[in-house]
Scaffold this motif. Structure first.
Motif, PDB file in Angstrom:
ATOM      1  N   LYS A  34     -13.522  -0.559   7.518  1.00 20.56           N
ATOM      2  CA  LYS A  34     -12.592  -1.375   6.728  1.00 20.56           C
ATOM      3  C   LYS A  34     -11.667  -2.174   7.637  1.00 20.56           C
ATOM      4  O   LYS A  34     -11.330  -3.324   7.329  1.00 20.56           O
ATOM      5  N   VAL A  35     -11.251  -1.567   8.754  1.00 21.28           N
ATOM      6  CA  VAL A  35     -10.410  -2.290   9.716  1.00 21.28           C
ATOM      7  C   VAL A  35     -11.163  -3.492  10.257  1.00 21.28           C
ATOM      8  O   VAL A  35     -10.623  -4.621  10.321  1.00 21.28           O
ATOM      9  N   TYR A  36     -12.428  -3.297  10.668  1.00 26.38           N
ATOM     10  CA  TYR A  36     -13.234  -4.397  11.188  1.00 26.38           C
ATOM     11  C   TYR A  36     -13.349  -5.517  10.147  1.00 26.38           C
ATOM     12  O   TYR A  36     -13.213  -6.706  10.471  1.00 26.38           O
ATOM     13  N   ARG A  37     -13.642  -5.128   8.916  1.00 26.77           N
ATOM     14  CA  ARG A  37     -13.837  -6.137   7.870  1.00 26.77           C
ATOM     15  C   ARG A  37     -12.560  -6.931   7.634  1.00 26.77           C
ATOM     16  O   ARG A  37     -12.591  -8.166   7.526  1.00 26.77           O
ATOM     17  N   LYS A  38     -11.421  -6.242   7.575  1.00 29.51           N
ATOM     18  CA  LYS A  38     -10.158  -6.919   7.270  1.00 29.51           C
ATOM     19  C   LYS A  38      -9.682  -7.798   8.428  1.00 29.51           C
ATOM     20  O   LYS A  38      -9.021  -8.819   8.199  1.00 29.51           O
ATOM     21  N   LEU A  39     -10.003  -7.400   9.659  1.00 24.08           N
ATOM     22  CA  LEU A  39      -9.576  -8.186  10.811  1.00 24.08           C
ATOM     23  C   LEU A  39     -10.622  -9.216  11.230  1.00 24.08           C
ATOM     24  O   LEU A  39     -10.354 -10.049  12.110  1.00 24.08           O
ATOM     25  N   GLY A  40     -11.815  -9.148  10.630  1.00 25.95           N
ATOM     26  CA  GLY A  40     -12.861 -10.104  10.977  1.00 25.95           C
ATOM     27  C   GLY A  40     -13.496  -9.821  12.319  1.00 25.95           C
ATOM     28  O   GLY A  40     -13.989 -10.745  12.987  1.00 25.95           O
ATOM     29  N   PRO A  66       0.817  -1.222   0.000  1.00 23.05           N
ATOM     30  CA  PRO A  66       0.000   0.000   0.000  1.00 23.05           C
ATOM     31  C   PRO A  66       0.845   1.265   0.000  1.00 23.05           C
ATOM     32  O   PRO A  66       0.497   2.259  -0.647  1.00 23.05           O
ATOM     33  N   LEU A  67       1.971   1.237   0.715  1.00 20.86           N
ATOM     34  CA  LEU A  67       2.874   2.383   0.751  1.00 20.86           C
ATOM     35  C   LEU A  67       3.459   2.646  -0.628  1.00 20.86           C
ATOM     36  O   LEU A  67       3.483   3.787  -1.115  1.00 20.86           O
ATOM     37  N   SER A  89      -4.034 -19.325 -12.453  1.00 23.45           N
ATOM     38  CA  SER A  89      -4.255 -18.889 -11.080  1.00 23.45           C
ATOM     39  C   SER A  89      -3.221 -17.828 -10.739  1.00 23.45           C
ATOM     40  O   SER A  89      -2.311 -17.542 -11.514  1.00 23.45           O
ATOM     41  N   GLY A  90      -3.368 -17.252  -9.568  1.00 24.17           N
ATOM     42  CA  GLY A  90      -2.419 -16.238  -9.132  1.00 24.17           C
ATOM     43  C   GLY A  90      -2.994 -15.415  -7.999  1.00 24.17           C
ATOM     44  O   GLY A  90      -4.010 -15.772  -7.399  1.00 24.17           O
ATOM     45  N   ARG A  91      -2.320 -14.326  -7.721  1.00 18.86           N
ATOM     46  CA  ARG A  91      -2.800 -13.414  -6.684  1.00 18.86           C
ATOM     47  C   ARG A  91      -2.610 -11.990  -7.173  1.00 18.86           C
ATOM     48  O   ARG A  91      -1.796 -11.733  -8.067  1.00 18.86           O
ATOM     49  N   ALA A  92      -3.370 -11.078  -6.595  1.00 18.30           N
ATOM     50  CA  ALA A  92      -3.294  -9.686  -7.033  1.00 18.30           C
ATOM     51  C   ALA A  92      -3.736  -8.774  -5.911  1.00 18.30           C
ATOM     52  O   ALA A  92      -4.533  -9.152  -5.047  1.00 18.30           O
ATOM     53  N   GLU A  93      -3.183  -7.575  -5.916  1.00 12.85           N
ATOM     54  CA  GLU A  93      -3.599  -6.497  -5.026  1.00 12.85           C
ATOM     55  C   GLU A  93      -3.751  -5.244  -5.872  1.00 12.85           C
ATOM     56  O   GLU A  93      -2.977  -5.022  -6.808  1.00 12.85           O
ATOM     57  N   GLY A  94      -4.749  -4.430  -5.548  1.00  9.37           N
ATOM     58  CA  GLY A  94      -4.974  -3.233  -6.348  1.00  9.37           C
ATOM     59  C   GLY A  94      -5.515  -2.083  -5.531  1.00  9.37           C
ATOM     60  O   GLY A  94      -6.170  -2.281  -4.505  1.00  9.37           O
ATOM     61  N   TRP A  95      -5.239  -0.869  -6.018  1.00  9.69           N
ATOM     62  CA  TRP A  95      -5.682   0.355  -5.353  1.00  9.69           C
ATOM     63  C   TRP A  95      -6.177   1.328  -6.410  1.00  9.69           C
ATOM     64  O   TRP A  95      -5.554   1.483  -7.460  1.00  9.69           O
ATOM     65  N   ALA A  96      -7.341   2.014  -6.119  1.00  9.86           N
ATOM     66  CA  ALA A  96      -7.891   2.919  -7.114  1.00  9.86           C
ATOM     67  C   ALA A  96      -8.669   4.099  -6.519  1.00  9.86           C
ATOM     68  O   ALA A  96      -9.786   4.354  -6.950  1.00  9.86           O
ATOM     69  N   PRO A  97      -8.178   4.920  -5.615  1.00 10.27           N
ATOM     70  CA  PRO A  97      -6.927   4.738  -4.864  1.00 10.27           C
ATOM     71  C   PRO A  97      -7.099   3.850  -3.638  1.00 10.27           C
ATOM     72  O   PRO A  97      -6.135   3.400  -3.069  1.00 10.27           O
ATOM     73  N   GLU A  98      -8.379   3.600  -3.202  1.00 10.29           N
ATOM     74  CA  GLU A  98      -8.586   2.712  -2.063  1.00 10.29           C
ATOM     75  C   GLU A  98      -8.325   1.269  -2.487  1.00 10.29           C
ATOM     76  O   GLU A  98      -8.368   0.932  -3.671  1.00 10.29           O
ATOM     77  N   ASN A  99      -8.062   0.425  -1.507  1.00  9.03           N
ATOM     78  CA  ASN A  99      -7.823  -0.980  -1.793  1.00  9.03           C
ATOM     79  C   ASN A  99      -9.038  -1.583  -2.495  1.00  9.03           C
ATOM     80  O   ASN A  99     -10.174  -1.412  -2.058  1.00  9.03           O
ATOM     81  N   LEU A 100      -8.793  -2.304  -3.597  1.00  4.61           N
ATOM     82  CA  LEU A 100      -9.881  -2.887  -4.383  1.00  4.61           C
ATOM     83  C   LEU A 100     -10.397  -4.193  -3.799  1.00  4.61           C
ATOM     84  O   LEU A 100     -11.403  -4.727  -4.272  1.00  4.61           O
ATOM     85  N   GLY A 101      -9.693  -4.728  -2.802  1.00  8.23           N
ATOM     86  CA  GLY A 101     -10.148  -5.960  -2.172  1.00  8.23           C
ATOM     87  C   GLY A 101     -10.194  -7.120  -3.150  1.00  8.23           C
ATOM     88  O   GLY A 101      -9.395  -7.228  -4.079  1.00  8.23           O
TER      89      GLY A 101
END
Length: 255
Positions: free
Chosen positions: A230-236, A30-31, A56-68
């Motif tokens: 978003k913190v709650y969602r990411k930490l469960g 993210p930085l 298959s694979g993995r990906a991370e994206g920002w636009a500008p917030e995290n795309l999840g």
């Protein structure tokens, strides 16, 4: 190669310093994405690692917030559509490149029209990220308007920093896993908190109210609540108490 400016070197130095000062592996990408958005005035930053034989694979994206999770759908669709950057990476090409350089019909392509529909972007640049056997990896930048020769030169200089930061992430994860193994504290599941979300979480752990966090960060209480959701969602988690307890127990914030 186009000459770089003093401000370009300052940006690269700032990126190096911030990455080296970060000891949380989930904060590094993210930085870097934030730095790339600023340096290239781009709207989207996507990192993808693809294993093409098994699709298959993995990906991370920002636009500008995290795309999840939605970014995975985008990348899987690009694999099926044979995005031009994939062929470029398969040919073991390693220099940063724009899609207009490798796709004659980019302006009228399905990839461009979908990016414009989803994010309002019309042009893309790819920065290959070699180094993982069996995978093709790249950072893709998207924005309105094509990239200049100067920006391609800047991308060429930044590319080794991204590769080093990627190695730094893997080393941070190895150190964390070793520390957790020795201490017996269970590892926190991957949460991908952004630097701002980590800051909000730290202030929450200090006992600050939503209004006090907003005053400290010069943002509105509504924005603080969005970060907390978003913190709650990411930490469960689903409330402040359980979130702080989890964050302290796993070392995200001081005990």
């Amino acid at each position: 190669m186009a000459l770089l400016r003093a401000s370009d070197y300052e940006r690269m130095l700032d990126l190096v310093v911030e990455v080296l000062e970060t000891d949380a592996p989930e904060s590094v990408w993210p930085l870097m994405a934030a730095h790339l958005r600023e340096a290239f005035a781009c709207d989207t930053v996507i990192f993808a690692e693809l294993f093409l034989p098994r699709q298959s694979g993995r990906a991370e994206g920002w636009a500008p917030e995290n795309l999840g999770d939605s970014v995975r759908d985008i990348v899987e669709r690009r694999m099926r559509q044979r995005h031009p950057l994939i062929a470029y990476l398969e040919a073991n090409q390693q220099r940063p490149v724009t899609m207009t350089q490798i796709c004659e019909h980019w302006r009228h392509s399905l990839w461009r029209s979908e990016a414009r529909r989803d994010f309002g972007t019309t042009h893309q640049m790819g920065l290959p990220m070699p180094g993982v056997p069996g995978a093709v990896r790249a950072v893709s930048l998207g924005r309105k308007g094509d990239f200049t020769d100067h920006e391609l030169a800047l991308a060429t200089r930044i590319q080794p920093l991204l590769l080093s930061a990627d190695k730094h992430i893997r080393e941070l994860r190895r150190v964390r896993e070793e520390r957790e193994r020795r201490s017996g504290v269970p590892a926190l599941p991957h949460h991908d908190l952004t630097p701002r979300e980590l800051t909000v979480l730290g202030l929450l752990a200090e006992g600050l109210t939503t209004e006090a966090i907003g005053r400290r960060l010069a943002i509105s209480p509504h924005t603080v609540n969005r970060h907390l959701e978003k913190v709650y969602r990411k930490l469960g988690t689903n409330n402040r108490v359980s979130t702080v307890l989890l964050a302290r127990g796993t070392g995200l914030v001081a005990g």
